[in-house]
Design an enzyme around this catalytic site. Structure first.
Site, PDB file in Angstrom:
ATOM      1  N   LYS A   8      40.872  39.659  31.643  1.00  0.00           N
ATOM      2  CA  LYS A   8      40.555  38.297  31.178  1.00  0.00           C
ATOM      3  C   LYS A   8      39.644  37.561  32.148  1.00  0.00           C
ATOM      4  O   LYS A   8      38.747  36.820  31.737  1.00  0.00           O
ATOM      5  CB  LYS A   8      41.853  37.503  30.979  1.00  0.00           C
ATOM      6  CG  LYS A   8      42.737  38.052  29.875  1.00  0.00           C
ATOM      7  CD  LYS A   8      44.037  37.290  29.752  1.00  0.00           C
ATOM      8  CE  LYS A   8      44.964  37.470  30.924  1.00  0.00           C
ATOM      9  NZ  LYS A   8      45.435  38.858  31.109  1.00  0.00           N
ATOM     10  N   GLN A  61      48.544  36.888  32.189  1.00  0.00           N
ATOM     11  CA  GLN A  61      49.362  37.968  31.637  1.00  0.00           C
ATOM     12  C   GLN A  61      48.921  38.320  30.210  1.00  0.00           C
ATOM     13  O   GLN A  61      47.764  38.154  29.879  1.00  0.00           O
ATOM     14  CB  GLN A  61      50.858  37.600  31.700  1.00  0.00           C
ATOM     15  CG  GLN A  61      51.357  37.543  33.119  1.00  0.00           C
ATOM     16  CD  GLN A  61      51.987  36.208  33.459  1.00  0.00           C
ATOM     17  OE1 GLN A  61      51.816  35.211  32.792  1.00  0.00           O
ATOM     18  NE2 GLN A  61      52.725  36.175  34.551  1.00  0.00           N
ATOM     19  N   GLY A 117      47.158  37.896  38.663  1.00  0.00           N
ATOM     20  CA  GLY A 117      45.850  37.756  39.286  1.00  0.00           C
ATOM     21  C   GLY A 117      44.736  38.052  38.311  1.00  0.00           C
ATOM     22  O   GLY A 117      44.864  38.916  37.450  1.00  0.00           O
ATOM     23  N   HIS A 118      43.647  37.324  38.434  1.00  0.00           N
ATOM     24  CA  HIS A 118      42.436  37.616  37.665  1.00  0.00           C
ATOM     25  C   HIS A 118      41.392  38.148  38.634  1.00  0.00           C
ATOM     26  O   HIS A 118      41.099  37.519  39.651  1.00  0.00           O
ATOM     27  CB  HIS A 118      41.910  36.358  36.972  1.00  0.00           C
ATOM     28  CG  HIS A 118      42.720  35.975  35.774  1.00  0.00           C
ATOM     29  ND1 HIS A 118      42.520  34.802  35.089  1.00  0.00           N
ATOM     30  CD2 HIS A 118      43.710  36.619  35.130  1.00  0.00           C
ATOM     31  CE1 HIS A 118      43.372  34.734  34.072  1.00  0.00           C
ATOM     32  NE2 HIS A 118      44.092  35.822  34.087  1.00  0.00           N
ATOM     33  N   ASP A 170      46.722  42.377  32.421  1.00  0.00           N
ATOM     34  CA  ASP A 170      45.746  43.204  33.145  1.00  0.00           C
ATOM     35  C   ASP A 170      44.621  43.698  32.246  1.00  0.00           C
ATOM     36  O   ASP A 170      44.013  44.733  32.501  1.00  0.00           O
ATOM     37  CB  ASP A 170      46.425  44.426  33.806  1.00  0.00           C
ATOM     38  CG  ASP A 170      47.666  44.051  34.592  1.00  0.00           C
ATOM     39  OD1 ASP A 170      47.565  43.136  35.424  1.00  0.00           O
ATOM     40  OD2 ASP A 170      48.740  44.634  34.355  1.00  0.00           O
TER      41      ASP A 170
END
Length: 423
Positions: free
Chosen positions: A16, A224, A40-41, A13
């Site tokens: 990225k 991650q 998730g990004h 988180d």
């Protein structure tokens, strides 16, 4: 020809997706190398927030190819919904997105196994996202898995059935109450497989080797963070893949000596989702303010993130393991308004002062030793140059650079791609 890596250095988180989006224009190929739809990004631009789960963060740019590598695990159902969600943006998905045949598939029964396993642990739960990631990687290492390339085989459904039947027997073994309708889940799964078949499958290690020979620039994107690495993270409260630099080599088939820059991303503070040790977690007002101002909720799961001060012991460890060459500090704006900031520079470990990450960082073994800084009051979100940042933030950045011996090249002061300061 360049191959660069972009990695998170904390418990995920870190932001990225935004940085990949900012850097994408420099690269011909963006390649995701590990993880699954549990990570998730989030990208934000033109007033719209986009959450990507499996698709690389370069998908919104016109002039690059996005690769899902062999180290990724793909849930066809989640993947289909992700593709459907991008339809309104008129992206040429078919020509811009290609998938390794060696990537493993998440079956509906993998998700059910995940739920059964977690339910059986009671209070010892590890905080799984219940997306089927762990069971899929277990099948991969146990040599039982089904891969994207198997979709092209005539006996794909027979292979599916054999593995799904095995999973159902394992679910029964756990002897826990979970409700599910497998025929309904399988119908959805096979419909999503049809959509997956519309995309191009490649032998990604060969594709990337030829791209390097042709002088293409490649950015390898992880999911991650390093402290969730299955080998080097806070085991067992980790993910099921290698989130560190080594994972890019095994997750894409790129040789270590081809890698040039290793970009390491970290927050100006620290967060963690789910269970597991977190030495600098703040249980008071400071942690609450970070969570509220930083909107610290999972982009996929919606789970509230635990928040605390920057941990330089853990950060130095991640930098060392990954061979980081450049740092990028995210969410500096979230710390605006604090009178005093704290940074952990060492641990009291069983009565001894240490500056490295030990085998066990559980609360009963580790107490962080803090250095305090004067905070800044300025709103950073409209600033565009490093020179315009408050002196206190510059001092904070300079101290971090000195401690970790790696330069901070980017400072993010907001979620939008424009709120990115180059140093």
């Amino acid at each position: 020809m360049t191959v660069d890596l972009l990695l998170g250095l904390q418990w995920g988180d870190e932001g990225k997706g935004k940085i990949v989006d900012v850097l994408t224009s420099k690269y011909d190929i963006i390649a995701r190398f590990q993880g699954g739809p549990n990570a998730g990004h989030t990208l934000e631009f033109d007033g719209i927030k986009h959450v990507l789960r499996t698709i690389p963060s370069g998908i919104f740019h016109d002039n690059n190819i996005n690769i899902i590598g062999n180290g990724v695990v793909i849930d066809p159902v989640v993947f289909k919904s992700e593709i459907d969600g991008l339809a309104k943006f008129n992206l040429d998905i078919k020509s811009k997105l290609i998938i390794s045949r060696k990537a493993h598939l998440i079956l509906p029964t993998h998700r059910l196994l995940d739920a059964a396993s977690e339910a059986s642990k009671g209070k010892a739960k590890i905080g799984s996202t219940l997306k089927g990631i762990g069971p899929t990687y277990m099948d991969k290492t146990g040599r039982n898995g089904i891969r994207v390339g198997d979709i092209e085989l005539e006996d794909f459904k027979e292979r599916y059935r054999a593995l799904a039947d095995k999973h159902e027997a394992m679910i029964a073994f756990y002897n826990v109450e979970i409700q599910y309708n497998l025929p309904e889940l399988e119908k959805e799964f096979f419909e999503a497989i049809k959509d997956l078949q519309k995309l191009t499958f490649i032998d990604s290690e060969e594709y990337l080797a030829q791209a390097q020979k042709a002088g293409k620039s490649i950015l390898c994107e992880g999911a991650q963070g390093s402290l969730l690495d299955v080998d080097f993270g806070t085991y067992p409260f980790v993910t099921s893949s290698n989130t560190t630099a080594a994972g890019a080599c095994t997750g894409l088939g790129i040789a270590p000596n081809k890698i040039k820059e290793v970009y390491g991303i970290f927050k100006a503070y620290t967060t963690r989702v789910g269970s597991g040790p977190f030495p600098t977690e703040d249980f008071g007002d400071a942690g609450d303010v970070m969570a509220k101002v930083g909107n610290e909720f999972g982009s996929v799961t919606g789970r509230k993130r635990r928040c605390g001060w920057l941990d330089l012991v853990a950060l130095k460890y991640a930098i060392q393991v990954n061979g980081v060459t450049q740092l990028m500090m995210m969410k500096g704006d979230v710390l605006s308004g604090f009178e005093t900031l704290k940074v952990a520079t060492a641990y009291n470990y069983k009565g001894e002062v240490i500056q490295h990450l030990p085998y066990n960082i559980e609360e009963e073994n580790v107490t962080p030793i803090y250095t305090e800084f004067k905070g800044w009051q300025a709103d950073l979100t409209g600033l565009t140059t490093f020179e315009s940042l408050p002196k206190e933030l510059k001092d904070y950045i300079e101290f971090i650079e000195k401690e970790v011996e790696v330069p901070i090249k980017i400072v993010s002061v907001g979620p939008d791609r424009k709120q990115t300061i180059l140093k």
